[in-house]
Design a protein around this motif. Structure first.
Motif, short mmCIF file in Angstrom:
data_model
loop_
_atom_site.label_atom_id
_atom_site.label_comp_id
_atom_site.label_asym_id
_atom_site.label_seq_id
_atom_site.Cartn_x
_atom_site.Cartn_y
_atom_site.Cartn_z
N ILE A 120 -51.79 63.12 -95.78
CA ILE A 120 -50.44 63.22 -95.21
C ILE A 120 -50.15 64.69 -94.90
CG2 ILE A 120 -47.99 62.78 -95.57
CD1 ILE A 120 -48.69 60.74 -97.67
N LEU A 121 -49.56 64.94 -93.74
CA LEU A 121 -49.16 66.29 -93.36
C LEU A 121 -47.65 66.34 -93.19
CD1 LEU A 121 -49.67 69.21 -92.37
CD2 LEU A 121 -49.92 68.26 -90.06
N ASP A 122 -47.01 67.24 -93.93
CA ASP A 122 -45.60 67.57 -93.70
C ASP A 122 -45.60 68.74 -92.73
OD1 ASP A 122 -42.94 68.11 -93.75
OD2 ASP A 122 -42.75 68.28 -95.93
N TRP A 132 -51.84 65.51 -99.96
CA TRP A 132 -50.82 65.96 -99.02
C TRP A 132 -51.00 67.44 -98.70
CZ3 TRP A 132 -48.14 69.93 -101.10
CH2 TRP A 132 -47.95 69.95 -102.48
N THR A 133 -50.55 67.79 -97.49
CA THR A 133 -50.54 69.18 -97.02
C THR A 133 -49.15 69.48 -96.48
OG1 THR A 133 -52.89 69.10 -96.42
CG2 THR A 133 -51.56 70.84 -95.41
N ALA A 134 -48.60 70.61 -96.88
CA ALA A 134 -47.25 71.01 -96.46
C ALA A 134 -47.32 72.34 -95.73
CB ALA A 134 -46.31 71.10 -97.66
N LEU A 135 -46.77 72.39 -94.53
CA LEU A 135 -46.82 73.60 -93.70
C LEU A 135 -45.44 74.24 -93.60
CD1 LEU A 135 -48.33 75.45 -91.59
CD2 LEU A 135 -47.53 73.82 -89.85
N THR A 136 -45.40 75.57 -93.73
CA THR A 136 -44.16 76.31 -93.50
C THR A 136 -44.49 77.60 -92.75
OG1 THR A 136 -42.26 77.42 -94.54
CG2 THR A 136 -44.32 77.47 -95.76
#
Length: 367
Positions: A113-115, A140-144
């Motif tokens: 899952i990519l945020d 999961w991977t979260a990008l900011t």
């Protein structure tokens, strides 16, 4: 500082004066009146001396958020289950994913899952989404794009590291970077309020977003896009409730303070524009849902806090020399304070204004 000391002296002298009068007052009526005067003086002085404290703090704001360690981690981020019943847009995502499972008794079939533009709330949701799949095989991977927020998210969700032992990770970067997630694809892409925020981080790049997101999708991937309908312009507003008028006024005040601080306000796009851009980019829309926004008093006051923070930054570090006259700052501070009072006078129970929308999409099948 001089004004603060003056107010402190006023409070002390007024309090002592009224106290002496109270002690010398023999009638019950005089005693009650004296006590009321003391309370009124204290309240008015506190309003003048500490206006910022009236608005409180909000741990859910991305700006100026507090970095927490694992020891003092709020339980809502770590252990408390995600409440899907309180969020119709995320409930729609889960419902769409359940449709892809052969039987309702099986877990969701998600491995990655990519945020695509993370925040505390959306990251909490994708963790929940992983838990509905097979946890030991879902990552999961979260990008900011915000360096400060990047560190905050690592500390709060990964104990200070950017990658967990299970493979979950927080990534700092922008979609403009062609090497970002190069040769990677994800089963689910959560695009939560990302389009609107691009104006603040990478202006004029909005039409390139969907072609770029396609590069991290495979033929079975699903994209869930969440956005908000823009507020109407004044000439398009008629017969609004007092609450709706305040909401629009606060939004314009917040964006004005943002601009004065040297930042770009976020820019939301309507559902029709997003659907057209998706189709033009080679995505197929599978379903969508429009969700009315419940305007609670706490949410409305949060927008005033954001405005106040931007104004404080503009006052402390003006983006241009002599760009903010003191009279302008005083006028905006007064407007924030007056608006706060107007918000507190109204009943916000059951108030709904504006709407969010969520779209499910996939790569358009080759014909």
């Amino acid at each position: 500082e001089v004004s603060r000391r003056f107010c402190e002296g006023l409070l002390r002298s007024s309090f002592l004066s009224v106290l002496m009068q109270t002690l010398s007052t023999e009638s019950l009526f005089g005693l009650i009146v004296s006590c009321c005067v003391v309370v009124l003086i204290a309240v008015l002085t506190a309003v003048y001396m500490y206006p910022a404290k009236l608005f409180g703090d909000d741990k859910h704001q991305n700006q100026d958020s507090t970095v927490l360690s694992d020891d003092d981690q709020p339980p809502t981020l770590q252990s408390e289950p995600f409440d899907l019943d309180s969020d119709a847009t995320f409930s729609f995502v889960v419902q769409q994913e359940k449709k892809r499972v052969p039987s309702g008794d099986h877990p969701l079939q998600i491995s990655t899952i990519l945020d695509a533009g993370t925040g505390r709330y959306s990251l909490k949701f994708i963790r929940h989404l992983c838990s509905l799949s097979t946890p030991e095989r879902c990552t999961w991977t979260a990008l900011t794009a915000d360096p400060k927020y990047y560190k905050t998210m690592m500390d709060e969700f990964l104990g200070g590291s950017n990658v967990s032992k299970a493979g979950d990770k927080v990534v700092l970067g922008k979609w403009r970077d062609p090497e970002l997630f190069e040769s990677e694809t994800f089963d689910v892409l959560l695009v939560d309020y990302l389009l609107g925020s691009i104006e603040g981080f990478d202006a004029y790049w909005q039409t390139k977003l969907f072609p770029r997101l396609k590069q991290v999708m495979h033929k079975d991937s699903r994209m869930y896009f969440i956005g908000m309908e823009p507020h109407p312009y004044p000439e398009d507003t008629h017969n609004l409730s007092p609450q709706a008028e305040l909401i629009l006024s606060i939004a314009r005040l917040r964006d004005s303070c943002c601009t004065l601080s040297g930042k770009r306000p976020y820019r939301e796009y309507p559902l029709s524009w997003v659907v057209d851009e998706m189709k033009r980019s080679g995505l197929e829309v599978l379903g969508l849902q429009v969700v009315p926004i419940d305007q609670e008093r706490a949410f409305v006051l949060r927008q005033l806090r954001v405005a106040r923070r931007f104004l404080e930054k503009a006052e402390a570090n003006p983006p241009l020399p002599h760009s903010l006259p003191r009279a302008t700052i005083r006028a905006l501070k007064k407007q924030i304070s007056d608006t706060y009072g107007a918000v507190m006078k109204l009943d916000w129970r059951g108030v709904s204004y504006g709407s969010d929308y969520v779209i499910a999409a996939r790569l358009k099948p080759e014909e």
